[in-house]
Design a protein around this motif. Structure first.
Motif, PDB file in Angstrom:
ATOM      1  N   VAL A  82      54.082  33.744  47.047  1.00 27.81           N
ATOM      2  CA  VAL A  82      53.216  32.745  47.694  1.00 27.81           C
ATOM      3  C   VAL A  82      51.943  33.415  48.189  1.00 27.81           C
ATOM      4  O   VAL A  82      50.833  32.900  47.989  1.00 27.81           O
ATOM      5  CB  VAL A  82      53.965  32.061  48.860  1.00 27.81           C
ATOM      6  N   TRP A  83      52.083  34.572  48.827  1.00 34.53           N
ATOM      7  CA  TRP A  83      50.909  35.305  49.308  1.00 34.53           C
ATOM      8  C   TRP A  83      50.071  35.828  48.130  1.00 34.53           C
ATOM      9  O   TRP A  83      48.848  35.724  48.136  1.00 34.53           O
ATOM     10  CB  TRP A  83      51.357  36.464  50.189  1.00 34.53           C
ATOM     11  N   ALA A  84      50.725  36.366  47.118  1.00 36.03           N
ATOM     12  CA  ALA A  84      50.003  36.948  45.986  1.00 36.03           C
ATOM     13  C   ALA A  84      49.162  35.910  45.259  1.00 36.03           C
ATOM     14  O   ALA A  84      48.028  36.184  44.853  1.00 36.03           O
ATOM     15  CB  ALA A  84      50.984  37.601  45.021  1.00 36.03           C
ATOM     16  N   ARG A  85      49.704  34.693  45.095  1.00 38.90           N
ATOM     17  CA  ARG A  85      48.991  33.668  44.327  1.00 38.90           C
ATOM     18  C   ARG A  85      47.774  33.119  45.073  1.00 38.90           C
ATOM     19  O   ARG A  85      46.978  32.383  44.474  1.00 38.90           O
ATOM     20  CB  ARG A  85      49.948  32.535  43.957  1.00 38.90           C
ATOM     21  N   LEU A  86      47.615  33.454  46.340  1.00 33.31           N
ATOM     22  CA  LEU A  86      46.378  33.079  47.040  1.00 33.31           C
ATOM     23  C   LEU A  86      45.181  33.870  46.512  1.00 33.31           C
ATOM     24  O   LEU A  86      44.032  33.460  46.689  1.00 33.31           O
ATOM     25  CB  LEU A  86      46.526  33.335  48.543  1.00 33.31           C
ATOM     26  N   PHE A  87      45.437  35.005  45.854  1.00 27.69           N
ATOM     27  CA  PHE A  87      44.366  35.901  45.439  1.00 27.69           C
ATOM     28  C   PHE A  87      44.275  36.117  43.938  1.00 27.69           C
ATOM     29  O   PHE A  87      43.231  36.549  43.447  1.00 27.69           O
ATOM     30  CB  PHE A  87      44.548  37.274  46.111  1.00 27.69           C
ATOM     31  N   THR A  88      45.358  35.873  43.201  1.00 24.87           N
ATOM     32  CA  THR A  88      45.351  36.180  41.779  1.00 24.87           C
ATOM     33  C   THR A  88      46.356  35.316  41.031  1.00 24.87           C
ATOM     34  O   THR A  88      47.307  34.786  41.626  1.00 24.87           O
ATOM     35  CB  THR A  88      45.693  37.663  41.548  1.00 24.87           C
TER      36      THR A  88
END
Length: 455
Positions: free
Chosen positions: A350-356
């Motif tokens: 969830v956190w990763a998909r905010l950026f890439t």
């Protein structure tokens, strides 16, 4: 008639009020200022990006050094200032507190001028060593030279803010630093990109925005300290420099500077080691560590509030209250940072998909948060206890805990690279080093005697 009895002097709430509500009251203004400072870094990156890729690369080269100056002036030497002033006030020695504030100005002058000479002199070689070439190196030098020409403004602002915090007043320095953050964005953006009749000065204009904003903040703090609205009036003349008063600040602040150097060196070593695993691993580490970075304002806000609480209690001879404040603040930092770290461990994608949207980078981010996330609480705990130890003037133990973390990262990382391990092993090492740091700080607080320093 009997004369009315004189009113009893009002007790200092920092010395007698319940500890947890006092920490929350003191931390709230600090948190707002720290969040604003983090927002400035994001805004500055955004408008530097409009200047081009070379400017972004140049800023990346200078950023660790700029952060080091902030950590040294605001966190390390600033903690030494707040610690010394609060211990003097806790002991009821107003004249010593005034003298310590006077010596703070002298230390700011020395620190600011020293940083100017050092980094203007070694900047070209340093940024080239970090990998700067061509246009990126030229932009880095333009930004760096403009920032460090005005290093005195930054040191004076941060150290005067620390004097006010040492009085137990968090509202005034936080409000002024909030204004500094807003001015830095407006002035730096306007001078860097150009606005109306203002020409586009590029990286020099962006750096000038920081210097001008901190200079105005220093003037505002100086005016407040001279106005008589604080616990004492800052003297600028009429005092003779005394080494014993200067050393009361320096023996805490100088040792704490080692911690600042360790933090920057740890980040540089980690970045270098993770880069050996490829671009995806490096990007994933960067995204995962951003979540860790967002927790620092919370920990810093609690930690800075502990410096005067612990310092005044030590000055008043109440070491037991000082320790209770330290353990309470450390527990708060552990719960908040640990809770966010566990959330990252449970939902890393969830956190990763905010950026890439790159699957390889998402996988690397997930690996970092899976192995390091559950250990975030130990990092927050260690950092908070470091500030508490500053208040007590007993900072060697937490600095040694930071040394242990650095050694684990450097030696363990070298061994992992030499034996061709997978990226997850490096991320697990990062988490283990955080546990070492937190546990080492707890041990240091547990075994180090706290008590009043001789005047």
């Amino acid at each position: 008639m009997t004369a009315p009895a004189a009113a009893a002097p009002r007790a200092n709430p920092i010395l007698v009020a319940p500890i947890l509500p006092t920490i929350l009251r003191l931390s709230t203004p600090n948190l707002m200022a720290m969040v604003a400072t983090a927002a400035v870094a994001i805004a500055e990156t955004a408008y530097v990006g409009l200047l081009g890729t070379a400017s972004l690369a140049g800023m990346a080269l200078v950023f660790p050094v700029v952060m080091l100056q902030q950590m040294m002036s605001a966190g390390a030497m600033g903690g030494g200032v707040s610690s010394a002033v609060s211990r003097a006030l806790g002991a009821g020695d107003i004249e010593r507190a005034r003298s310590l504030a006077f010596h703070t100005v002298l230390i700011a002058l020395a620190g600011g001028i020293g940083m100017s000479v050092l980094f203007i002199g070694v900047g070209p070689a340093l940024y080239a060593l970090l990998g700067g070439r061509g246009a990126a190196l030229a932009e880095a030098l333009t930004y760096s030279n403009a920032v460090f020409v005005g290093a005195l403004a930054i040191w004076l602002c941060n150290l005067l803010a620390s004097v006010v915090r040492g009085m137990g007043n968090m509202v005034v320095p936080s409000a002024i630093l909030l204004a500094v953050a807003g001015l830095q964005v407006v002035i730096g953006g306007g001078l860097g990109l150009g606005f109306g009749p203002i020409p586009r000065f590029g990286m020099a204009g962006v750096a000038a925005g920081q210097v001008i904003a901190y200079g105005l903040g220093a003037l505002a703090l100086l005016a407040w300290l001279r106005s008589g609205r604080g616990r004492f009036v800052l003297p600028l003349v009429g005092l003779t420099p005394r080494w014993d008063h200067a050393s009361d600040i320096l023996k805490v602040g100088t040792i704490a500077m080692i911690s600042s150097l360790q933090s920057v060196l740890t980040v540089l070593i980690l970045t270098r080691l993770v880069a050996r695993f490829g671009d995806a691993a490096l990007a994933g580490y960067g995204i995962g560590s951003r979540l860790e970075f967002l927790l620092i304002p919370v920990t810093f806000a609690v930690g800075v509030s502990l410096v005067p609480m612990v310092g005044m209690a030590i000055g008043a001879g109440n070491a037991a209250r000082a320790r209770r404040a330290a353990w309470t603040g450390g527990a708060m930092a552990f719960l908040v940072t640990g809770g966010v770290g566990v959330a990252g461990w449970l939902f890393p994608e969830v956190w990763a998909r905010l950026f890439t949207s790159d699957p390889a980078v998402i996988a690397a981010t997930a690996a970092y948060l899976t192995w390091a996330g559950p250990c975030f609480g130990f990092f927050g705990l260690g950092l908070c206890l470091y500030f508490a130890a500053q208040g007590a003037g007993r900072v060697i133990g937490p600095v040694l805990a930071g040394t242990a973390r650095l050694v684990v990262i450097a030696l363990g990382g070298w061994a992992l690279v030499a034996t061709d391990q997978q990226p997850w092993a490096m991320f697990a090492l990062v988490g283990f080093a955080m546990v070492i740091y937190g546990a080492g700080s707890v041990l240091a607080l547990w075994v180090t005697p706290w008590g009043r320093r001789p005047a």
